[in-house]
Design a protein around this motif. Structure first.
Motif, PDB file in Angstrom:
ATOM      1  N   GLY A 243       0.810  -1.212   0.000  1.00 35.89           N
ATOM      2  CA  GLY A 243       0.000   0.000   0.000  1.00 35.89           C
ATOM      3  C   GLY A 243       0.842   1.259   0.000  1.00 35.89           C
ATOM      4  O   GLY A 243       0.568   2.204  -0.754  1.00 35.89           O
ATOM      5  N   SER A 244       1.878   1.308   0.837  1.00 37.42           N
ATOM      6  CA  SER A 244       2.716   2.505   0.893  1.00 37.42           C
ATOM      7  C   SER A 244       3.503   2.688  -0.402  1.00 37.42           C
ATOM      8  O   SER A 244       3.539   3.784  -0.982  1.00 37.42           O
ATOM      9  CB  SER A 244       3.665   2.412   2.093  1.00 37.42           C
ATOM     10  OG  SER A 244       2.947   2.480   3.299  1.00 37.42           O
ATOM     11  N   TYR A 245       4.135   1.616  -0.859  1.00 40.20           N
ATOM     12  CA  TYR A 245       4.900   1.692  -2.101  1.00 40.20           C
ATOM     13  C   TYR A 245       3.995   2.063  -3.271  1.00 40.20           C
ATOM     14  O   TYR A 245       4.324   2.927  -4.092  1.00 40.20           O
ATOM     15  CB  TYR A 245       5.591   0.348  -2.333  1.00 40.20           C
ATOM     16  CG  TYR A 245       6.474   0.258  -3.558  1.00 40.20           C
ATOM     17  CD1 TYR A 245       6.946   1.390  -4.212  1.00 40.20           C
ATOM     18  CD2 TYR A 245       6.852  -0.988  -4.064  1.00 40.20           C
ATOM     19  CE1 TYR A 245       7.754   1.294  -5.337  1.00 40.20           C
ATOM     20  CE2 TYR A 245       7.666  -1.105  -5.180  1.00 40.20           C
ATOM     21  CZ  TYR A 245       8.101   0.045  -5.814  1.00 40.20           C
ATOM     22  OH  TYR A 245       8.906  -0.058  -6.926  1.00 40.20           O
ATOM     23  N   GLY A 246       2.836   1.431  -3.341  1.00 37.93           N
ATOM     24  CA  GLY A 246       1.921   1.699  -4.446  1.00 37.93           C
ATOM     25  C   GLY A 246       1.407   3.115  -4.442  1.00 37.93           C
ATOM     26  O   GLY A 246       1.338   3.774  -5.495  1.00 37.93           O
ATOM     27  N   ASN A 247       1.029   3.635  -3.280  1.00 36.16           N
ATOM     28  CA  ASN A 247       0.514   5.003  -3.229  1.00 36.16           C
ATOM     29  C   ASN A 247       1.591   6.019  -3.578  1.00 36.16           C
ATOM     30  O   ASN A 247       1.311   7.018  -4.248  1.00 36.16           O
ATOM     31  CB  ASN A 247      -0.061   5.286  -1.840  1.00 36.16           C
ATOM     32  CG  ASN A 247      -1.509   4.852  -1.704  1.00 36.16           C
ATOM     33  OD1 ASN A 247      -2.407   5.447  -2.287  1.00 36.16           O
ATOM     34  ND2 ASN A 247      -1.733   3.792  -0.943  1.00 36.16           N
ATOM     35  N   LEU A 248       2.826   5.792  -3.144  1.00 33.00           N
ATOM     36  CA  LEU A 248       3.903   6.725  -3.484  1.00 33.00           C
ATOM     37  C   LEU A 248       4.204   6.695  -4.980  1.00 33.00           C
ATOM     38  O   LEU A 248       4.441   7.748  -5.598  1.00 33.00           O
ATOM     39  CB  LEU A 248       5.151   6.374  -2.683  1.00 33.00           C
ATOM     40  CG  LEU A 248       5.061   6.637  -1.174  1.00 33.00           C
ATOM     41  CD1 LEU A 248       6.309   6.140  -0.461  1.00 33.00           C
ATOM     42  CD2 LEU A 248       4.840   8.120  -0.891  1.00 33.00           C
ATOM     43  N   ALA A 249       4.179   5.500  -5.586  1.00 33.68           N
ATOM     44  CA  ALA A 249       4.406   5.418  -7.027  1.00 33.68           C
ATOM     45  C   ALA A 249       3.285   6.098  -7.803  1.00 33.68           C
ATOM     46  O   ALA A 249       3.534   6.831  -8.778  1.00 33.68           O
ATOM     47  CB  ALA A 249       4.529   3.946  -7.444  1.00 33.68           C
ATOM     48  N   ARG A 250       2.066   5.894  -7.383  1.00 34.63           N
ATOM     49  CA  ARG A 250       0.933   6.560  -8.044  1.00 34.63           C
ATOM     50  C   ARG A 250       1.009   8.068  -7.842  1.00 34.63           C
ATOM     51  O   ARG A 250       0.580   8.846  -8.711  1.00 34.63           O
ATOM     52  CB  ARG A 250      -0.384   6.003  -7.505  1.00 34.63           C
ATOM     53  CG  ARG A 250      -0.626   4.558  -7.894  1.00 34.63           C
ATOM     54  CD  ARG A 250      -1.781   3.933  -7.134  1.00 34.63           C
ATOM     55  NE  ARG A 250      -3.057   4.478  -7.571  1.00 34.63           N
ATOM     56  CZ  ARG A 250      -3.921   5.086  -6.766  1.00 34.63           C
ATOM     57  NH1 ARG A 250      -3.623   5.264  -5.483  1.00 34.63           N
ATOM     58  NH2 ARG A 250      -5.069   5.531  -7.229  1.00 34.63           N
ATOM     59  N   ALA A 251       1.536   8.503  -6.706  1.00 34.99           N
ATOM     60  CA  ALA A 251       1.706   9.938  -6.480  1.00 34.99           C
ATOM     61  C   ALA A 251       2.697  10.530  -7.469  1.00 34.99           C
ATOM     62  O   ALA A 251       2.473  11.618  -8.018  1.00 34.99           O
ATOM     63  CB  ALA A 251       2.168  10.185  -5.040  1.00 34.99           C
ATOM     64  N   VAL A 252       3.799   9.827  -7.716  1.00 36.00           N
ATOM     65  CA  VAL A 252       4.788  10.317  -8.683  1.00 36.00           C
ATOM     66  C   VAL A 252       4.164  10.394 -10.075  1.00 36.00           C
ATOM     67  O   VAL A 252       4.341  11.394 -10.803  1.00 36.00           O
ATOM     68  CB  VAL A 252       6.017   9.395  -8.692  1.00 36.00           C
ATOM     69  CG1 VAL A 252       6.966   9.773  -9.827  1.00 36.00           C
ATOM     70  CG2 VAL A 252       6.742   9.457  -7.354  1.00 36.00           C
ATOM     71  N   LEU A 253       3.407   9.372 -10.455  1.00 36.80           N
ATOM     72  CA  LEU A 253       2.811   9.351 -11.793  1.00 36.80           C
ATOM     73  C   LEU A 253       1.740  10.429 -11.930  1.00 36.80           C
ATOM     74  O   LEU A 253       1.710  11.170 -12.921  1.00 36.80           O
ATOM     75  CB  LEU A 253       2.221   7.960 -12.054  1.00 36.80           C
ATOM     76  CG  LEU A 253       1.754   7.659 -13.472  1.00 36.80           C
ATOM     77  CD1 LEU A 253       2.883   7.824 -14.472  1.00 36.80           C
ATOM     78  CD2 LEU A 253       1.184   6.242 -13.551  1.00 36.80           C
ATOM     79  N   THR A 254       0.859  10.536 -10.938  1.00 35.83           N
ATOM     80  CA  THR A 254      -0.199  11.548 -10.996  1.00 35.83           C
ATOM     81  C   THR A 254       0.393  12.950 -10.918  1.00 35.83           C
ATOM     82  O   THR A 254      -0.066  13.875 -11.610  1.00 35.83           O
ATOM     83  CB  THR A 254      -1.197  11.327  -9.847  1.00 35.83           C
ATOM     84  OG1 THR A 254      -1.695   9.993  -9.901  1.00 35.83           O
ATOM     85  CG2 THR A 254      -2.359  12.290  -9.947  1.00 35.83           C
ATOM     86  N   GLY A 255       1.420  13.139 -10.074  1.00 37.94           N
ATOM     87  CA  GLY A 255       2.070  14.445 -10.012  1.00 37.94           C
ATOM     88  C   GLY A 255       2.735  14.829 -11.323  1.00 37.94           C
ATOM     89  O   GLY A 255       2.735  16.006 -11.705  1.00 37.94           O
ATOM     90  N   SER A 256       3.280  13.843 -12.041  1.00 33.19           N
ATOM     91  CA  SER A 256       3.885  14.131 -13.347  1.00 33.19           C
ATOM     92  C   SER A 256       2.837  14.587 -14.344  1.00 33.19           C
ATOM     93  O   SER A 256       3.077  15.498 -15.147  1.00 33.19           O
ATOM     94  CB  SER A 256       4.612  12.884 -13.860  1.00 33.19           C
ATOM     95  OG  SER A 256       5.659  12.504 -12.987  1.00 33.19           O
TER      96      SER A 256
END
Length: 317
Positions: A243-256
């Motif tokens: 959950g933590s790894y996935g949310n941080l990765a999605r944050a990077v993608l959505t922020g991009s």
């Protein structure tokens, strides 16, 4: 005055007998409006009716599977394939490419995604009773975003799901979607009087979502949405890491994506915008460690897919 056992009580000293209590009237059957109000007030938990909950959990499984496919598409994209669309539409197209089986899977996924969207709408209105204050507000805002995402995914999956029922389209299969469909949409928005402002707002929303995902990933607030008694120590560790790894990765993608939209709004150039595919290109080209960062994002998307499976099993209802 005490009465010895076996003695007859004089008539004047007999205790008064209480009158019989009338039986309560049988409950009146609730009308449609009353049943709807009871459903909304939480009689069936955050998910509502049992059918919605079961379908919603199936929708979480489908959502996790699509994230696994999206992670695979990101890997293919890194290998230099110019025709890969590493976004939700591309993941759905991969499943639809399985033929009738893929159409059947997408049909089931549409029902599940829509049901989970209904679940999240209800949770956004009256759910998360186990927290209060700002935490409840944040969770309800997050549920609103999830509902929008679920309904959007379900809408994307409807055409390929019902395609076999309509038969082959006249003139052959449709052409694949354009690789710069998001940029074309932004260009149409720029043609409107306030289109540039709309694009700027979309950038702010995407960046705000990225911040929220970072908060969720760093503080693991999602664990509070899971039934603790359903989580074995191994499942809890899996949910925490994935959950933590996935949310941080999605944050990077959505922020991009938000950065791309902001660049388009600031430069008045719709070609600077883009969706997930363009965001992955942006990450890969951002400095000497871009490829490493994109590998990390791809792994995070797969991790989030794994978390969705745990969420489907242990999510509070």
């Amino acid at each position: 005055m005490s009465i010895l056992p076996g003695r007859r009580v004089p008539e004047g000293l007999a205790p008064p007998v209480a009158p019989p209590v009338p039986a309560p009237d049988p409950p009146r059957p609730a009308g449609r409006l009353r049943r709807a109000a009871g459903w909304l007030a939480g009689g069936g938990g955050d998910a509502g009716p049992v059918g919605v909950e079961l379908l919603g959990r199936g929708g979480l499984v489908a959502y996790g599977a699509l994230h696994l496919v999206l992670a695979g598409l990101a890997v293919v994209l890194m290998r230099g394939s110019p025709t890969v669309h590493a976004d939700q539409g591309g993941a759905i197209a991969v499943v639809a490419g399985l033929g009738p089986v893929g159409a059947l899977l997408l049909g089931v996924a549409v029902l599940g995604l829509a049901a989970f969207g209904v679940w999240q709408v209800r949770a956004a209105l009256v759910g998360f009773g186990w927290v209060s204050g700002g935490e409840r507000f944040r969770k309800r805002v997050g549920a609103t975003g999830k509902a929008i995402a679920m309904f959007s995914m379900a809408t994307l999956a409807v055409p390929p799901a019902i395609g076999p029922l309509r038969g082959p389209p006249p003139g052959g299969p449709p052409a694949p979607s354009a690789p710069h469909a998001v940029s074309d949409l932004v260009a149409r928005l720029f043609a409107l009087p306030e289109g540039r402002f709309v694009v700027a707002v979309a950038a702010v929303v995407a960046l705000g979502m990225a911040v929220g995902m970072c908060w969720t990933g760093l503080h693991a607030t999602y664990l509070g949405d899971l039934h603790a008694d359903r989580l074995t120590p191994w499942l809890r560790r899996t949910a925490l890491v994935a959950g933590s790894y996935g949310n941080l990765a999605r944050a990077v993608l959505t922020g991009s994506v938000g950065v791309l939209f902001a660049a388009a709004a600031l430069t008045d150039d719709p070609r600077r915008s883009g969706g997930f595919t363009q965001a992955m290109w942006f990450i890969e080209g951002a400095g000497p460690f871009g490829t490493v960062a994109l590998v990390g994002v791809s792994g995070g998307l797969a991790a989030y897919g794994v978390y969705c499976f745990v969420d489907a099993y242990a999510r509070r209802a």
